[in-house]
Design an enzyme around this catalytic site. Sequence first.
Site, PDB file in Angstrom:
ATOM      1  CB  THR A 186     -49.773 -83.213  20.188  1.00 14.34           C
ATOM      2  OG1 THR A 186     -49.483 -81.860  20.838  1.00 14.34           O
ATOM      3  CG2 THR A 186     -51.233 -82.876  19.659  1.00 14.34           C
ATOM      4  CD  GLU A 329     -53.495 -82.235  16.742  1.00 11.57           C
ATOM      5  OE1 GLU A 329     -52.893 -83.532  16.374  1.00 11.57           O
ATOM      6  OE2 GLU A 329     -52.598 -81.322  17.103  1.00 11.57           O
ATOM      7  CE  LYS A 440     -40.415 -70.781   0.058  1.00  9.97           C
ATOM      8  NZ  LYS A 440     -41.631 -69.855   0.587  1.00  9.97           N
ATOM      9  CD1 TRP A 445     -41.153 -74.520  -0.133  1.00 13.08           C
ATOM     10  CD2 TRP A 445     -43.035 -75.292  -0.520  1.00 13.08           C
ATOM     11  NE1 TRP A 445     -41.828 -73.760   0.579  1.00 13.08           N
ATOM     12  CE2 TRP A 445     -43.088 -74.030   0.580  1.00 13.08           C
ATOM     13  CE3 TRP A 445     -44.002 -76.011  -0.669  1.00 13.08           C
ATOM     14  CZ2 TRP A 445     -44.333 -73.784   0.979  1.00 13.08           C
ATOM     15  CZ3 TRP A 445     -45.265 -75.766  -0.194  1.00 13.08           C
ATOM     16  CH2 TRP A 445     -45.567 -74.549   0.807  1.00 13.08           C
TER      17      TRP A 445
HETATM   18  P1  ADP Z   1     -47.038 -84.877  16.622  1.00 12.58           P
HETATM   19  O1  ADP Z   1     -47.841 -83.920  15.880  1.00 12.58           O
HETATM   20  O2  ADP Z   1     -46.669 -84.323  17.832  1.00 12.58           O
HETATM   21  O3  ADP Z   1     -45.865 -85.328  16.093  1.00 12.58           O
HETATM   22  P2  ADP Z   1     -48.812 -86.973  15.771  1.00 12.58           P
HETATM   23  O4  ADP Z   1     -48.567 -88.262  16.256  1.00 12.58           O
HETATM   24  O5  ADP Z   1     -50.056 -86.337  16.114  1.00 12.58           O
HETATM   25  O6  ADP Z   1     -47.775 -86.307  16.781  1.00 12.58           O
HETATM   26  O7  ADP Z   1     -48.289 -86.544  14.595  1.00 12.58           O
HETATM   27  C1  ADP Z   1     -48.739 -86.461  13.362  1.00 12.58           C
HETATM   28  C2  ADP Z   1     -48.380 -85.993  12.248  1.00 12.58           C
HETATM   29  O8  ADP Z   1     -47.271 -86.971  11.714  1.00 12.58           O
HETATM   30  C3  ADP Z   1     -49.045 -85.652  10.981  1.00 12.58           C
HETATM   31  O9  ADP Z   1     -49.162 -84.005  10.985  1.00 12.58           O
HETATM   32  C4  ADP Z   1     -47.662 -85.713   9.749  1.00 12.58           C
HETATM   33  O10 ADP Z   1     -47.002 -84.729   9.848  1.00 12.58           O
HETATM   34  C5  ADP Z   1     -47.025 -86.949  10.319  1.00 12.58           C
HETATM   35  N1  ADP Z   1     -47.701 -88.156   9.795  1.00 12.58           N
HETATM   36  C6  ADP Z   1     -48.640 -88.962  10.169  1.00 12.58           C
HETATM   37  N2  ADP Z   1     -48.788 -90.111   9.369  1.00 12.58           N
HETATM   38  C7  ADP Z   1     -47.974 -89.815   8.159  1.00 12.58           C
HETATM   39  C8  ADP Z   1     -47.884 -90.445   7.026  1.00 12.58           C
HETATM   40  N3  ADP Z   1     -48.573 -91.462   6.711  1.00 12.58           N
HETATM   41  N4  ADP Z   1     -47.155 -89.809   6.142  1.00 12.58           N
HETATM   42  C9  ADP Z   1     -46.472 -88.604   6.388  1.00 12.58           C
HETATM   43  N5  ADP Z   1     -46.395 -88.104   7.507  1.00 12.58           N
HETATM   44  C10 ADP Z   1     -47.469 -88.630   8.365  1.00 12.58           C
END
Ligand code: ADP
Length: 542
Positions: A186, A329, A440, A445
């Site tokens: 990640t 993931e 918050k 929120w």
């Molecule tokens: P990291 O978790 O290290 O940033 P990832 O690329 O796996 O790497 O990121 C996943 C995260 O990106 C998601 O959990 C979410 O918070 C955000 N994310 C991905 N796609 C979207 C989307 N279309 N809208 C909002 N958030 C998104």
Amino acid sequence: MLGLMQDRPLSLPHIFHRAEQYFGHKQLITGTPAGDTTTTTVADWAVRVRRLAGALEGLGLSADARVGTFCWNTARHLELYLAVPCTGRVLHTLNLRLFPDQLVHVVTHAGDEAVFVERSLLGVFWPHVDRMPDVRHVVVIDDGAGPDIPDDPRIRDYEELLAAAEPHTGRFTVDDENTAAAMCYTSGTTGNPKGVVYSHRSTVLHSLSTLFADGVGLRESDVVLPVVPMFHANAWGLPYGCLLAGTSMVLPGPDMTPRGILSRLAEHRVTVTAGVPTIWMGMLPLLGEYDLSAIRSVLCGGSAVPKSMAEGFRKALGVPVLQGWGMTETSPVATLGVVRSVHEDLSDDAKADVRALQGPAVPLVELRITDPDTGEDQPWDGVATGEVQAAGPWIARGYHGGDGDGERFTADGWLRTGDVGVVDAHGYVKIVDRTKDLVKSGGEWISSVDLENEIMAHPKVAEAAVIAVPHEKWVERPLACVVVADGEQLTAEELITFLTGRVASWWLPDAVEFIDEVPKTSVGKFSKKTLRERFDAYALPT
Ligand code: ADP
């Protein structure tokens, strides 16, 4: 009673052999560091995959060795994408923009025995190799740029290795579909990078999902340009999906500038492209200068897709941006923001609101929203919020080495995504925020994502990120960090006036900071962690 169907493994050799057999005439076009392109066919690529498979045997790697790649989006990288898993080994795509300590950590944690590095990236990788004790071979793929190649027994030349190799003949076999095929850490937006390990089965099923018509819908006639890096969640699974569908591919190499990408989209008549919002935001002002008439789908995800940006594309190209939500993931596609027949009668503007949602889960993925305190499922009523949890055959069930498993997986095996969402009656998810990014205020929120979208709708704003800063009375209040568009001027008062009426009055940012650029993570997302550090002791006006 058991079914009487053949139990054939869902494994990557199928994708390789299908591409080799049916789509040999298709093109793989790669951008080089010099700014030109090299073109190869899938047939020539397949010959090289077979040679590479033989070369991997010759390197004396373990049967399930982790093989790192430190490469751009290129046809050479695509050779590794198939040769490594088809020989039973595990492709470990390394993020090119990790800090040195993180790079050393992930290579060591995964136990990479060999790393394939494009020469133009050798200067970034090689200085740290002495801190990677398991790495026995550094195979240099000469892309025509970069430093002199060091005289060191660990260094091998990719082309020499392939030329000397005994090619793999006949079919590749991976009998157990649950064997690891690839791994990706990640990007560590909210913590230390964790190793996600994809299996052959999860990869094949996810690839199939990229062919569903009510989604990305890859088809044989497509020409696909993934801007999303091949080191990031397998470029959202597109390379494997493209080989399965039989598309041509344009792989941009190192040039990720808006103009660099736009000229390739135009020149190669690209039909499907994919990248994070920051990429498309950079292109928005330039769209009119290029012939993009072949494009039928612009896939966008990794962060919330601002409605104003998606609408800008729809108006300029006539095709809407398709939003995807997911994470490393989840392989990564878990939802797609498609407009369905229930939305048919809506106005264009209301349809744009639907597309701004993350959308329903794609087939085979299951989602629920859960109260993080009580663990209870929340209703799908468009109001109740909860943590989004996911389950399915391409969703992780644990991390390499078990790091953080206790926090990130529930007792019944669902992935806790760390995203907070609302789901409407049609099953459309709206990601409100990440748990750690919510503001918050007085026990309520505020969604930083919604607020950013409204700020970015201002015509003079290029980019904006909202973070929480401490407040004596309300505990936290929003601070807007805003980048003004080139050649424009904007005051905090003008922005607040613009936002008034667009968001609830108690959401209005308490302060606006004008900054030169929103800091980005290694995969181009807004790095709120960096912003929070920068404005750590921010004194809000009283
Ligand atoms: P990291 O978790 O290290 O940033 P990832 O690329 O796996 O790497 O990121 C996943 C995260 O990106 C998601 O959990 C979410 O918070 C955000 N994310 C991905 N796609 C979207 C989307 N279309 N809208 C909002 N958030 C998104």
